[in-house]
Write a protein that holds these residues in place. Structure first.
Motif, PDB file in Angstrom:
ATOM      1  N   ILE A  77       0.860  -1.185   0.000  1.00 51.23           N
ATOM      2  CA  ILE A  77       0.000   0.000   0.000  1.00 51.23           C
ATOM      3  C   ILE A  77       0.897   1.237   0.000  1.00 51.23           C
ATOM      4  CG2 ILE A  77      -1.743   1.300   1.276  1.00 51.23           C
ATOM      5  CD1 ILE A  77      -2.665  -1.377   2.466  1.00 51.23           C
ATOM      6  N   PRO A  78       0.811   2.067  -1.066  1.00 50.85           N
ATOM      7  CA  PRO A  78       1.638   3.275  -1.094  1.00 50.85           C
ATOM      8  C   PRO A  78       1.227   4.250   0.012  1.00 50.85           C
ATOM      9  CG  PRO A  78       0.311   3.085  -3.111  1.00 50.85           C
ATOM     10  CD  PRO A  78      -0.005   1.911  -2.247  1.00 50.85           C
ATOM     11  N   MET A  79       2.207   4.746   0.736  1.00 50.63           N
ATOM     12  CA  MET A  79       1.963   5.677   1.833  1.00 50.63           C
ATOM     13  C   MET A  79       2.573   7.040   1.483  1.00 50.63           C
ATOM     14  SD  MET A  79       0.486   3.737   4.142  1.00 50.63           S
ATOM     15  CE  MET A  79       0.745   4.252   5.820  1.00 50.63           C
ATOM     16  N   ARG A  80       1.915   8.096   1.943  1.00 48.71           N
ATOM     17  CA  ARG A  80       2.415   9.458   1.767  1.00 48.71           C
ATOM     18  C   ARG A  80       2.230  10.203   3.083  1.00 48.71           C
ATOM     19  NH1 ARG A  80       3.879   7.086  -1.984  1.00 48.71           N
ATOM     20  NH2 ARG A  80       3.779   7.597  -4.188  1.00 48.71           N
ATOM     21  N   LYS A  81       3.008  11.268   3.257  1.00 44.87           N
ATOM     22  CA  LYS A  81       2.952  12.054   4.484  1.00 44.87           C
ATOM     23  C   LYS A  81       1.989  13.220   4.328  1.00 44.87           C
ATOM     24  CE  LYS A  81       6.026  13.988   7.922  1.00 44.87           C
ATOM     25  NZ  LYS A  81       7.446  14.193   8.241  1.00 44.87           N
ATOM     26  N   ASP A  82       1.046  13.321   5.243  1.00 42.78           N
ATOM     27  CA  ASP A  82       0.134  14.461   5.306  1.00 42.78           C
ATOM     28  C   ASP A  82       0.934  15.647   5.844  1.00 42.78           C
ATOM     29  OD1 ASP A  82      -1.672  16.415   6.150  1.00 42.78           O
ATOM     30  OD2 ASP A  82      -3.168  14.964   6.777  1.00 42.78           O
ATOM     31  N   ILE A  83       1.022  16.732   5.074  1.00 44.61           N
ATOM     32  CA  ILE A  83       1.878  17.845   5.488  1.00 44.61           C
ATOM     33  C   ILE A  83       1.318  18.646   6.653  1.00 44.61           C
ATOM     34  CG2 ILE A  83       2.949  18.069   3.227  1.00 44.61           C
ATOM     35  CD1 ILE A  83       1.228  20.607   2.874  1.00 44.61           C
ATOM     36  N   VAL A  84       0.033  18.479   6.953  1.00 48.62           N
ATOM     37  CA  VAL A  84      -0.555  19.216   8.068  1.00 48.62           C
ATOM     38  C   VAL A  84      -0.333  18.470   9.382  1.00 48.62           C
ATOM     39  CG1 VAL A  84      -2.677  20.175   9.024  1.00 48.62           C
ATOM     40  CG2 VAL A  84      -2.264  20.299   6.577  1.00 48.62           C
ATOM     41  N   THR A  85      -0.649  17.162   9.394  1.00 49.56           N
ATOM     42  CA  THR A  85      -0.540  16.388  10.626  1.00 49.56           C
ATOM     43  C   THR A  85       0.810  15.708  10.782  1.00 49.56           C
ATOM     44  OG1 THR A  85      -1.421  14.371   9.615  1.00 49.56           O
ATOM     45  CG2 THR A  85      -3.012  15.899  10.608  1.00 49.56           C
ATOM     46  N   GLY A  86       1.521  15.498   9.678  1.00 46.50           N
ATOM     47  CA  GLY A  86       2.813  14.820   9.732  1.00 46.50           C
ATOM     48  C   GLY A  86       2.699  13.305   9.787  1.00 46.50           C
ATOM     49  N   GLU A  87       1.496  12.771   9.641  1.00 39.88           N
ATOM     50  CA  GLU A  87       1.282  11.325   9.708  1.00 39.88           C
ATOM     51  C   GLU A  87       1.439  10.685   8.339  1.00 39.88           C
ATOM     52  OE1 GLU A  87      -2.579  10.543  11.316  1.00 39.88           O
ATOM     53  OE2 GLU A  87      -2.205  11.731  13.108  1.00 39.88           O
ATOM     54  N   MET A  88       1.913   9.437   8.326  1.00 39.96           N
ATOM     55  CA  MET A  88       1.973   8.649   7.099  1.00 39.96           C
ATOM     56  C   MET A  88       0.600   8.004   6.918  1.00 39.96           C
ATOM     57  SD  MET A  88       4.927   9.122   5.804  1.00 39.96           S
ATOM     58  CE  MET A  88       5.193   7.833   4.611  1.00 39.96           C
ATOM     59  N   VAL A  89      -0.005   8.210   5.740  1.00 40.66           N
ATOM     60  CA  VAL A  89      -1.374   7.771   5.471  1.00 40.66           C
ATOM     61  C   VAL A  89      -1.392   7.083   4.104  1.00 40.66           C
ATOM     62  CG1 VAL A  89      -3.763   8.587   5.236  1.00 40.66           C
ATOM     63  CG2 VAL A  89      -2.210   9.779   6.760  1.00 40.66           C
ATOM     64  N   PRO A  90      -2.251   6.064   3.910  1.00 36.15           N
ATOM     65  CA  PRO A  90      -2.378   5.479   2.567  1.00 36.15           C
ATOM     66  C   PRO A  90      -2.736   6.554   1.542  1.00 36.15           C
ATOM     67  CG  PRO A  90      -3.492   4.106   4.162  1.00 36.15           C
ATOM     68  CD  PRO A  90      -3.077   5.353   4.890  1.00 36.15           C
ATOM     69  N   LYS A  91      -2.106   6.470   0.381  1.00 38.20           N
ATOM     70  CA  LYS A  91      -2.259   7.486  -0.658  1.00 38.20           C
ATOM     71  C   LYS A  91      -3.711   7.703  -1.077  1.00 38.20           C
ATOM     72  CE  LYS A  91      -0.322   8.524  -5.197  1.00 38.20           C
ATOM     73  NZ  LYS A  91       0.552   8.013  -6.246  1.00 38.20           N
ATOM     74  N   LYS A  92      -4.535   6.657  -1.041  1.00 37.08           N
ATOM     75  CA  LYS A  92      -5.938   6.772  -1.440  1.00 37.08           C
ATOM     76  C   LYS A  92      -6.753   7.658  -0.503  1.00 37.08           C
ATOM     77  CE  LYS A  92      -6.889   2.696  -4.151  1.00 37.08           C
ATOM     78  NZ  LYS A  92      -7.781   1.560  -4.317  1.00 37.08           N
ATOM     79  N   GLU A  93      -6.265   7.868   0.715  1.00 40.31           N
ATOM     80  CA  GLU A  93      -6.985   8.663   1.697  1.00 40.31           C
ATOM     81  C   GLU A  93      -6.515  10.124   1.720  1.00 40.31           C
ATOM     82  OE1 GLU A  93      -6.837   6.711   5.490  1.00 40.31           O
ATOM     83  OE2 GLU A  93      -7.329   4.772   4.592  1.00 40.31           O
ATOM     84  N   LEU A  94      -5.741  10.514   0.707  1.00 36.05           N
ATOM     85  CA  LEU A  94      -5.183  11.860   0.642  1.00 36.05           C
ATOM     86  C   LEU A  94      -5.591  12.536  -0.662  1.00 36.05           C
ATOM     87  CD1 LEU A  94      -1.555  10.944   1.740  1.00 36.05           C
ATOM     88  CD2 LEU A  94      -3.257  12.064   3.150  1.00 36.05           C
ATOM     89  N   VAL A  95      -5.464  13.847  -0.689  1.00 34.81           N
ATOM     90  CA  VAL A  95      -5.634  14.611  -1.922  1.00 34.81           C
ATOM     91  C   VAL A  95      -4.297  15.318  -2.180  1.00 34.81           C
ATOM     92  CG1 VAL A  95      -6.593  16.664  -0.798  1.00 34.81           C
ATOM     93  CG2 VAL A  95      -7.054  16.246  -3.188  1.00 34.81           C
ATOM     94  N   ARG A  96      -3.912  15.374  -3.442  1.00 34.77           N
ATOM     95  CA  ARG A  96      -2.634  15.972  -3.828  1.00 34.77           C
ATOM     96  C   ARG A  96      -2.855  17.413  -4.285  1.00 34.77           C
ATOM     97  NH1 ARG A  96       0.894  15.276  -8.911  1.00 34.77           N
ATOM     98  NH2 ARG A  96       2.990  15.675  -8.113  1.00 34.77           N
ATOM     99  N   ILE A  97      -1.989  18.292  -3.811  1.00 30.97           N
ATOM    100  CA  ILE A  97      -1.974  19.690  -4.208  1.00 30.97           C
ATOM    101  C   ILE A  97      -0.648  19.900  -4.947  1.00 30.97           C
ATOM    102  CG2 ILE A  97      -2.174  22.078  -3.433  1.00 30.97           C
ATOM    103  CD1 ILE A  97      -4.510  20.254  -2.534  1.00 30.97           C
ATOM    104  N   VAL A  98      -0.680  20.560  -6.099  1.00 30.83           N
ATOM    105  CA  VAL A  98       0.501  20.675  -6.946  1.00 30.83           C
ATOM    106  C   VAL A  98       0.815  22.131  -7.270  1.00 30.83           C
ATOM    107  CG1 VAL A  98       1.456  20.078  -9.212  1.00 30.83           C
ATOM    108  CG2 VAL A  98       0.003  18.470  -8.026  1.00 30.83           C
ATOM    109  N   ARG A  99       2.115  22.458  -7.224  1.00 28.50           N
ATOM    110  CA  ARG A  99       2.580  23.725  -7.796  1.00 28.50           C
ATOM    111  C   ARG A  99       3.162  23.378  -9.155  1.00 28.50           C
ATOM    112  NH1 ARG A  99       7.397  26.236  -5.069  1.00 28.50           N
ATOM    113  NH2 ARG A  99       8.479  24.877  -6.495  1.00 28.50           N
TER     114      ARG A  99
END
Length: 99
Positions: free
Chosen positions: A6-28
């Motif tokens: 399961i790919p994990m990514r870090k939530d930049i607000v909470t600092g927690e590692m979360v499965p990628k499907k439970e996140l939304v990506r913001i891009v510059r």
């Protein structure tokens, strides 16, 4: 059968590692625009945030994306982010894991 990773990514607000499907990506983007990336495929520097209205409101209050992307974002961007997160959370509650 071997379990899938399961790919994990870090939530930049909470600092927690979360499965990628439970996140939304913001891009510059390379042009300097900051956009929501629901497809997770847009070119540019990305950051992830949980699909939680509380987390999105914290990001707005602390102006997290201004700091991460080193740019000044309008209130409208944060309002759009909160509305998107609220909508996706409601969809997840209604339909389960289907996106």
């Amino acid at each position: 059968m071997k379990p899938r990773k399961i790919p994990m990514r870090k939530d930049i607000v909470t600092g927690e590692m979360v499965p990628k499907k439970e996140l939304v990506r913001i891009v510059r983007t390379p042009e300097g625009n900051v956009i929501l990336d629901p497809s997770n495929r847009a070119n540019g520097r990305g950051a992830y945030i949980s699909l939680s209205v509380d987390v999105a409101e914290t990001a707005k209050k602390k102006r997290i994306f201004d700091k991460v992307f080193e740019t000044k974002l309008e209130e409208q961007f944060y309002d759009e982010l909160i509305a998107y997160v609220d909508h996706q959370a409601a969809r997840k509650e209604l339909f389960g894991d289907a996106k």
